[in-house]
Enzyme design. Structure first.
Site, PDB file in Angstrom:
ATOM      1  CG  LEU A 675      51.347 -25.033 -13.922  1.00  0.00           C
ATOM      2  CD1 LEU A 675      50.429 -24.994 -14.586  1.00  0.00           C
ATOM      3  CD2 LEU A 675      51.311 -25.437 -12.875  1.00  0.00           C
ATOM      4  CB  SER A 678      56.332 -20.601 -11.808  1.00  0.00           C
ATOM      5  OG  SER A 678      56.626 -20.579 -13.009  1.00  0.00           O
ATOM      6  CD  GLU A 679      50.662 -22.143 -10.431  1.00  0.00           C
ATOM      7  OE1 GLU A 679      49.604 -21.604  -8.838  1.00  0.00           O
ATOM      8  OE2 GLU A 679      49.135 -21.712 -10.522  1.00  0.00           O
ATOM      9  CB  SER A 680      54.034 -25.034  -5.305  1.00  0.00           C
ATOM     10  OG  SER A 680      54.668 -25.356  -6.192  1.00  0.00           O
ATOM     11  CE1 TYR A 783      50.979 -19.866 -13.196  1.00  0.00           C
ATOM     12  CE2 TYR A 783      49.686 -19.898 -14.783  1.00  0.00           C
ATOM     13  CZ  TYR A 783      50.272 -20.506 -13.771  1.00  0.00           C
ATOM     14  OH  TYR A 783      50.363 -22.075 -13.634  1.00  0.00           O
TER      15      TYR A 783
END
Length: 815
Positions: A675, A678-680, A783
């Site tokens: 996560l 993928s987020e940052s 996502y």
């Protein structure tokens, strides 16, 4: 005696200056410092000697090692020492060699252009330390001549470039044309014109009305119009103003400019007719008497606004169509967009007349049919729109024009006539050189079919277009179709109706064939993982720890790259120039430039060089850039992936903070790392356009709520420890709210719990991997794929659970 004394003073001064310039020769020091001291100061951010001395010996600085002058120029730039930076770059083009000299030349070229030092720029092109090919040198010299206000020579240089390198000129046609206009205007301003200048300027301006729209054209017209307007005929000025307004998407005013253009042209025609008639009526001899009233005339340029619009109001649609037909292709296209987005009904009437014209040139026939279709669609007439757009696609003279016509054709049919959309997509994909252009339509159509549980539509899509899609979309369709068949959405009768005599003998055979196709492709890892799972194969297999080095692809290197693509497969790092260059950036504390600089040379770098650069970025805590570089490495066709490559692409930074967060919230470690990646991409202070902050991209309201639940007295979403603690707790909450189901929790994390509940209702009864394909947010679909794929890689790299078991758990299918 006085002369001898003067000579002694002069000699003493010369010796002193020479001694100061030769410090490097004494005890190996450079500007009085040992080399080690230079790098110690760099490592702790202390001021370097070059910023505190009045005189710099650039030859001496080369004693610091290869590339020293180039690297010091970047430090000078960071310190705001613009003059010193320029001097260092100029010295580097003389005293450095190889890649360092080439890069210094490129930076110096950018600096000279930015600071209008065109004489120096011309000299730089003459020396060519950048190793530019001849056509780029000619282009640069033309810019330099124009910058020096040598207008006649610049015009000749631009024309010479156009004549000698037509392919390169074709891709820069708008900028070349505006450069010529600039030169002609410069000649006018400097009174360097001859008798032909107005004719030449008018011709160049007329070519601007014929130039296909480009981003740079509208900006150039905005700059040039105030200068050009008083020098050009009124009708030509109005057309340029129309193009400029359309380029800014100011469609209503642009359309009014067209009406003014018509009025000016009509009035000019009436004026010319009256002038001709008056001339014919004049007596052969004699002159008017002294008491005769003076003759008056109204030129088109002086026409009142009220008269302009009065003229336009007398026009019917046929006359409007005649005026449009007289316009160049590019201006007519701009005008069509103006009607499309401001006065669609009037535009439709005009374009209906235009498509009925006989013996149209092919290019104009395409344009008129295309916009007739767009305008019909705007007026909610799908049948007529489809007729015009299909004809436009068949009239298109090139692939991009054909693709855009087919795209609008299929898009207009999608909501109400999906079966016709399939036929249109099949027709388009059969002739397209760019199948990826239709990815969004294929995804939307298949999503619609799954939501409707329409097996016939899915099977028809497969039969008509599935094998012609772009590789990544084809992988998605292969898995989706097989999974839909396994879930009972596609029946054997659906396949028989779609494929006829080519239908598979059984649903099982159909499923296996499509799973095999998805499992064996390399374009989309998510569907490869899923297909391997369905086939009972290992979803993911660890690569070897190391692999033999492989030479770069045998492609033509970029201009001035310094490598011909024929180097041996492996050689010591010391002999690899790009590795040395990248290592120099690290040693000189320029890691912030490492990714951008490496990216310039990727196509011609050895795999070992890329790995080293990615590792150095990771060692410096620049994980986002390291991941991007590792992804580029893994995407290369010549890469035999290693465990090192995987660790660079899927790293585990912030280990202590992550361990603390997981201990509090009991979330799976691989899932949380997937996560965060993928987020940052592990950038602690990154802020999204929506305002989400930090590693786990927390919205402020969510962060405040979860911090309260965790009883945190204070927190900072940009602080890795706080962000991971709050983000992990939030994911845990979503997992609990969804009964431990991972993908639904991820959908909720990205789009919000309320939106997910609506999607769950619409996709009731579908397995979660098919449900993912029905979500109407493309971002959330991707996502879910990204996080789940990354989580499988993390577990395979660092965890203990078998990849198939772990993927089954992510899908909610674990026993």
């Amino acid at each position: 005696m006085a002369l001898q004394q003067f000579r002694r003073v002069l000699a003493t001064a010369f010796i002193a200056i020479f001694s100061l310039s030769q410090v490097a020769c004494v005890d190996g020091k450079v500007l009085g410092l040992e080399r080690a001291e230079w790098f110690r100061r760099l490592s702790v951010g202390e001021t370097l000697p070059i910023f505190s001395v009045a005189y710099v010996d650039y030859d001496e600085l080369t004693e610091l090692g290869p590339g020293a002058l180039l690297f010091l120029s970047w430090h000078a730039e960071a310190a705001g020492e613009a003059r010193l930076r320029q001097r260092l770059l100029e010295a580097a083009t003389r005293l450095e060699s190889g890649l360092y000299r080439q890069r210094a030349g490129q930076l110096l070229e950018e600096l000279y252009l930015a600071t209008n030092q065109f004489t120096a720029l011309s000299d730089l092109y003459a020396a060519n330390p950048m190793k530019l090919p001849d056509w780029q040198l000619a282009l640069g010299q033309a810019k330099a001549l124009q910058g020096q206000a040598n207008w006649p020579a610049a015009i000749v240089a631009w024309q010479d470039f156009t004549d000698r390198w037509p392919e390169q000129a074709a891709t820069r046609s708008a900028s070349l044309l505006t450069a010529r206009v600039d030169c002609l205007l410069g000649m006018v301003a400097d009174n360097l014109t001859d008798a032909s200048w107005r004719l030449r300027l008018t011709e160049a301006a007329r070519q601007l009305t014929e130039q296909r729209a480009e981003t740079s054209l509208a900006a150039a017209l905005t700059r040039l119009l105030p200068i050009l307007e008083p020098l050009l005929p009124a009708d030509l000025s109005l057309l340029l103003a129309l193009r400029e307004a359309a380029g800014r998407r100011d469609y209503g005013p642009a359309l009014r400019l067209f009406y003014r253009y018509i009025a000016v042209r009509n009035h000019a025609s009436q004026f010319d007719q009256a002038a001709t008639a008056g001339s014919a009526a004049e007596p052969a001899t004699g002159t008017p008497g002294d008491n005769a009233a003076p003759a008056t005339e109204t030129r088109p340029e002086a026409l009142a606004v009220s008269d302009l619009f009065a003229t336009v109001h007398r026009l019917d649609q046929t006359m409007l169509a005649d005026f449009v037909r007289s316009l160049p292709f590019a201006t007519a296209a701009d005008l069509a967009r103006c009607w499309l987005f401001s006065e669609a009904a009037e535009g439709l009437n005009v374009f209906r007349l235009l498509v009925a014209q006989p013996e149209l040139p092919l290019e104009l026939a395409y344009l008129y049919h295309f916009y007739a279709g767009r305008l019909e669609s705007r007026q909610q007439r799908p049948d007529q729109a489809a007729l015009y757009l299909r004809q436009a696609a068949r009239l298109a003279g090139n692939g991009p024009d054909r693709d855009v016509a087919y795209w609008y054709l299929a898009e207009g049919q999608l909501a109400t006539r999906p079966a016709e959309t399939i036929a249109s997509l099949a027709e388009a994909l059969a002739v397209s050189d760019n199948p990826g252009y239709y990815d969004d339509l294929l995804e939307a159509l298949s999503r619609l079919a799954v939501l409707r549980r329409d097996g016939h539509l899915l099977a028809s899509l497969d039969a008509a277009a599935g094998r012609r899609a772009a590789p990544s979309q084809r992988a998605r369709l292969d898995y989706l179709l097989a999974r839909a068949a396994a879930a009972g959405l596609i029946s054997l009768s659906d396949l028989q109706a779609a494929f006829g005599e080519n239908a598979p003998a059984s649903l099982q055979r159909y499923q296996n064939a499509h799973y095999q196709l998805a499992a064996n492709q390399a374009a989309n890892p998510w569907y490869r993982l899923l297909a391997n799972l369905r086939l009972g194969r290992p979803a993911l297999v660890r690569p070897p720890e190391t692999a033999a080095a492989v030479a770069p692809p045998a492609a033509t290197p970029s201009a001035g790259s310094g490598r011909d693509g024929s180097a041996p497969a492996s050689q010591p790092v010391a002999d690899q120039p790009y590795a040395e260059f990248c290592r120099g950036l690290v040693d000189w504390q320029l890691g912030s430039r490492l990714f951008d600089e490496t990216s310039r040379f990727l196509p011609v770098m050895y795999l070992e060089e890329i790995r080293l650069a990615a590792q150095w970025l990771a060692d410096g805590g620049r994980h986002a850039e390291s991941i991007r570089l590792a992804n580029r490495l893994l995407a290369r066709s010549d890469t035999a992936a290693t465990m090192q490559d995987w660790r660079l692409a899927w790293p585990q930074p912030f280990g202590d903070a992550m361990a603390t967060a997981l201990a509090v919230s009991s979330v799976d470690r691989s899932l949380m790392y997937g996560l965060i990646r993928s987020e940052s991409l592990f950038m602690p202070a990154v802020v999204s356009m929506a305002g989400a902050v930090g590693l786990s991209q927390l919205m402020p309201a969510t962060a405040a709520e979860m911090a309260g639940r965790l009883r945190l007295a204070s927190w900072d979403s940009a602080n890795p420890a706080d962000n991971l603690l709050i983000g992990t707790a939030y994911l845990k909450r979503l997992l609990d709210n969804n009964g431990g189901a991972v993908l639904p929790a991820l959908f909720s994390y990205n789009a919000g719990p309320g939106r997910y509940r609506a999607w769950r209702t619409a996709a009731a009864g579908l397995p979660v991997d098919l449900m993912l394909e029905t979500l109407d947010y493309a971002e959330t679909r991707q996502y879910g794929r990204n996080v789940a794929t990354a989580a499988v890689y993390y577990e395979t790299l660092y965890g203990s659970v078998d990849a198939n078991d772990y993927l089954s758990w992510l899908l909610g299918e674990a026993d």
